[in-house]
Write an enzyme that holds these catalytic residues in place. Sequence first.
Site, PDB file in Angstrom:
ATOM      1  N   ASP A  16       0.866  -1.171   0.000  1.00  0.00           N
ATOM      2  CA  ASP A  16       0.000   0.000   0.000  1.00  0.00           C
ATOM      3  C   ASP A  16       0.909   1.228   0.000  1.00  0.00           C
ATOM      4  OD1 ASP A  16      -2.410   1.560   0.396  1.00  0.00           O
ATOM      5  OD2 ASP A  16      -1.741   1.797   2.472  1.00  0.00           O
ATOM      6  N   TYR A  18      -0.186   5.108   0.757  1.00  0.00           N
ATOM      7  CA  TYR A  18      -0.445   6.191   1.707  1.00  0.00           C
ATOM      8  C   TYR A  18      -0.467   5.681   3.138  1.00  0.00           C
ATOM      9  CZ  TYR A  18      -1.665   8.676  -2.537  1.00  0.00           C
ATOM     10  OH  TYR A  18      -1.622   9.241  -3.786  1.00  0.00           O
ATOM     11  N   ARG A  44      -9.056  13.138   4.870  1.00  0.00           N
ATOM     12  CA  ARG A  44      -8.601  11.779   4.607  1.00  0.00           C
ATOM     13  C   ARG A  44      -9.743  10.783   4.799  1.00  0.00           C
ATOM     14  NH1 ARG A  44      -5.997   7.935   1.890  1.00  0.00           N
ATOM     15  NH2 ARG A  44      -4.914   6.409   3.196  1.00  0.00           N
ATOM     16  N   SER A 119      -2.242   0.236  -4.863  1.00  0.00           N
ATOM     17  CA  SER A 119      -2.859   1.382  -4.198  1.00  0.00           C
ATOM     18  C   SER A 119      -4.150   1.803  -4.876  1.00  0.00           C
ATOM     19  CB  SER A 119      -1.872   2.559  -4.223  1.00  0.00           C
ATOM     20  OG  SER A 119      -2.450   3.742  -3.698  1.00  0.00           O
ATOM     21  N   ASN A 120      -4.989   2.490  -4.100  1.00  0.00           N
ATOM     22  CA  ASN A 120      -6.152   3.171  -4.669  1.00  0.00           C
ATOM     23  C   ASN A 120      -5.739   4.412  -5.436  1.00  0.00           C
ATOM     24  OD1 ASN A 120      -8.207   1.444  -3.869  1.00  0.00           O
ATOM     25  ND2 ASN A 120      -8.574   2.491  -1.931  1.00  0.00           N
TER      26      ASN A 120
END
Length: 225
Positions: A16, A18, A44, A119-120
């Site tokens: 991941d 972040y 966030r 990751s997104n």
Amino acid sequence: MAPAIEVADLDALAFDFYGTLVRLDRVVERCAALATAELASRWRARQIQYALLVSLMGRYQDFWTLTELALRQVARELQLDLDAAQRTELLQAWLDLEPFAEVRSALERLQTRPLFILSNGTPGMIAPVLERHGLRGFFREILSAEAVRIYKPAPAVYALVETQAGFRRDRVLFVSVNGWDVVGAAQAGLRTCYLNRTGLPPDPLGPEPDLTASHLGELATTLAP
């Protein structure tokens, strides 16, 4: 940490981004300077919420767009009068993030296997951060939710290690600081490491992570002693 898996059974690692590889301090600092520190945490949370909501609705919007929409909404909720220049400066913080102190040395030790980002975030958000800090070369590829137009924890995102990267998912270790992300990866068939930077217990939804580490250096010691 005692491995719950055979280290030799791992062919690749996926991370991941972040909060796992990079700190969100720049976002917090920029929010505090231009508005209020509360904006950062709420921004966030809304960013993640919007990703989940559009996934459930089957209506994909890229992560940068969702980040901007989340900022606009939270600013309204906090009654912040942000002009276009301030919004741009706040958004820019996501491209100015710093890696955690141990990341470079840990990645150097973990290079015995192919490394990926999963990751997104879009490649356009992630690549500039990696390149600015000289980290891009550590990763074979950035696997992004953008490729399947749905967000983690949807199984299709984790399946990218197989469908795009070409590795059997049960031979890939996914590393994340987010408990829900670890659960999603495990449910999708990946091996998992919960990077517990904050001392919180694993998510009770389960399955339990195969490994737990407090930082990447600890993980590197386990996998590449």
